[in-house]
Design an enzyme around this catalytic site. Structure first.
Site, PDB file in Angstrom:
ATOM      1  N   GLU A 239       0.884  -1.212   0.016  1.00 43.15           N
ATOM      2  CA  GLU A 239       0.029  -0.160  -0.002  1.00 43.15           C
ATOM      3  C   GLU A 239       0.817   1.106  -0.112  1.00 43.15           C
ATOM      4  O   GLU A 239       1.715   1.256   1.017  1.00 43.15           O
ATOM      5  CB  GLU A 239      -0.796  -0.038   1.321  1.00 43.15           C
ATOM      6  N   CYS A 273      -3.064   8.583   3.834  1.00 43.20           N
ATOM      7  CA  CYS A 273      -2.617   8.059   2.570  1.00 43.20           C
ATOM      8  C   CYS A 273      -3.812   8.084   1.740  1.00 43.20           C
ATOM      9  O   CYS A 273      -3.924   8.388   0.535  1.00 43.20           O
ATOM     10  CB  CYS A 273      -2.175   6.687   2.764  1.00 43.20           C
TER      11      CYS A 273
END
Length: 499
Positions: A239, A273
């Protein structure tokens, strides 16, 4: 935040005050190898426990984390500088995912019989998911308990042992988590934390004793981790951040949209994020939305006190990137309607809202990871989606519209792994939904059933229950038998289907 003090230890430092939170050892290659070897033994014991016993222990780990919620949140507050309530919310989200993984592992991964097909009716077909063994988790500093828990909880629930390397900026969170797990599962070290700098993570990723790596961080670092994993063909789930967009349709609830966009952009000092970094507003709603957004933003103040809206920039080097993005946007013709170039006041950054920023600006193209946001006027929803999909990232996104079908269509067309409608990042709290991106935002999934399968190996077993009159996989096969099977296949599959 951390500062290396000597080769064997480093300090975790409060980024708001500069005070040392704690000293931690730098785990060298030998220490990492020893942890992996212990994990190998632990994984065999843990895997042999079975679904029921693992579920019980995982639920007790959840209970221990819940009882220590304020202790964990205070440590997150100290190591990241984020507000205490935000740290508490993060810990709650980690607890929710731990609970879901524990309760759903057997249903998702347990053995099941599948229909073998007409041609193989004499077979019993079984699908089961086996543990990988040892999973290495390399965690981030921005959400130091929630994000790695998306790998740790699901890997443990799937029957693996975990070696966790937390960020050097938040090592204490990983140490405390391992301590809580050991208190519930004293028999074997099913979760170990190794602390250190980049070399410690590299040792974990390059070890042949690790069966999978779960990494969260920048795309640049992910490529280095992938290269290390490639030496042993170790699979990886990655990720790698994003440059997420929020789309506001002409009929959207503008108060709700402005509130969500502001939280998505500014909470955790923009160090998220899946945070909102770009907003595309359909022309008819643009002026009203911008007025509401700027009005709300002017009330926000960073700090370390209880009244502060958000905390400092945790990683000092990020301040230069934030400042560069703001200046580049202004140099290319953008306008700062809130804040500006002087909003960077180390270690804090005050809210910045930019308009009229060209698409080729670094503030639009690159991940800023700070409390800044660019707002863009578009003619319609189609243009908003086209612009939202520009760039290499594809992690998450947000749609605001009162029209359900238009919102669903836009969500499907948005190039992202997750999209929320009329709320910011609502998918993150839904443990059953997978989490992950496309493009430079990474690959693989954590959370939900897909997250459990990410840390398991599918095993197919076919058992012959009785002998068929014909054995086609034999040198004794006859031409007559082959003719009969060809006739049957034609009867079953040669049909032409009409629209």
């Amino acid at each position: 935040m951390s500062v290396a003090t000597e080769r064997t230890t480093f300090s975790s430092v409060n980024p708001a005050t500069g005070e040392v939170v704690a000293e931690h050892p730098v785990s060298d290659d030998a220490a990492v190898a020893e942890a992996i070897e212990r994990a190998r033994t632990a994984s065999e014991w843990w895997g042999d426990l079975g679904w029921k016993e693992r579920r019980l222990r995982l639920l007790n780990i959840k209970g221990a984390l819940t009882r220590n919620l304020n202790r964990m949140a205070e440590l997150i507050h100290q190591e990241t500088g984020k507000p205490l309530q935000d740290a508490q919310l993060e810990t709650i989200m980690a607890i929710v995912h731990l609970d879901w993984a524990a309760r759903n592992a057997r249903k998702t991964l347990g053995p099941r019989t599948v229909f073998p097909g007409v041609a193989s009716l004499n077979q019993k077909a079984v699908l089961e998911y086996q543990p990988l063994g040892v999973v290495g988790v390399i965690g981030p500093w921005n959400y130091p308990i929630f994000t790695p828990m998306g790998s740790i909880a699901y890997a443990l629930a799937a029957g693996n042992a975990v070696v966790f390397k937390p960020s050097e900026f938040t090592p204490g969170v990983g140490v405390l988590l391992a301590e809580l797990v050991a208190g519930v599962v004293p028999e074997q070290p099913v979760l170990q934390t190794v602390t250190g700098l980049g070399a410690t993570g590299a040792a974990l990723a390059s070890s042949p004793g690790v069966n999978k790596i779960a990494f969260t961080g920048s795309a640049r670092t992910a490529k280095k981790v992938m290269a290390a994993c490639a030496e042993n063909l170790t699979p990886i789930v990655a990720e790698c951040g994003g440059k997420d967009a929020c789309i506001v349709d002409a009929d959207a609830d503008l108060d709700a949209a402005a509130d969500a966009a502001l939280w998505g952009a500014m909470s955790n000092a923009g160090q998220t994020c899946i945070g909102v970094e770009r907003v595309y507003v359909v022309d008819g709603a643009y002026d009203a939305f911008l007025d509401k957004l700027t009005e709300k933003a002017r009330d926000l103040r960073p700090g370390f006190d209880r009244e502060a809206a958000y905390g400092p920039i945790t990683m000092p080097g990020q301040l230069d990137i934030i400042e560069r993005h703001i200046k580049d946007a202004l140099d290319k013709g953008g306008t700062a309607v809130v804040g500006g170039a002087d909003s960077v006041r180390k270690p804090y950054v005050e809210p910045v809202i930019l308009t009229g920023v060209p698409d080729d600006s670094s503030a639009v193209r690159e991940e800023t990871f700070g409390p800044t946001i660019t707002v863009h006027r578009v003619k319609d929803l189609d243009e908003a989606i086209d612009k939202a999909n520009q760039g290499n990232y594809g992690l998450a996104g947000t749609i605001f519209s009162k029209n359900k079908s238009r919102a669903m269509d836009a969500a499907r067309r948005m190039r992202s792994g997750m999209t929320s409608i009329n709320a910011f990042a609502s998918f993150a709290m839904i443990a059953a939904l997978p989490f992950g991106g496309v493009g430079e935002s990474g690959f693989g999934r954590i959370h939900g059933a897909d997250g459990l399968r990410e840390f398991a190996r599918p095993k197919a077993i076919a058992r012959t229950r009785f002998t068929l009159p014909m054995n086609l996989t034999s040198f004794e096969r006859t031409d007559k038998e082959m003719a009969r099977i060809l006739q049957m296949i034609n009867m079953m599959h040669a049909k032409r289907y009409k629209r």
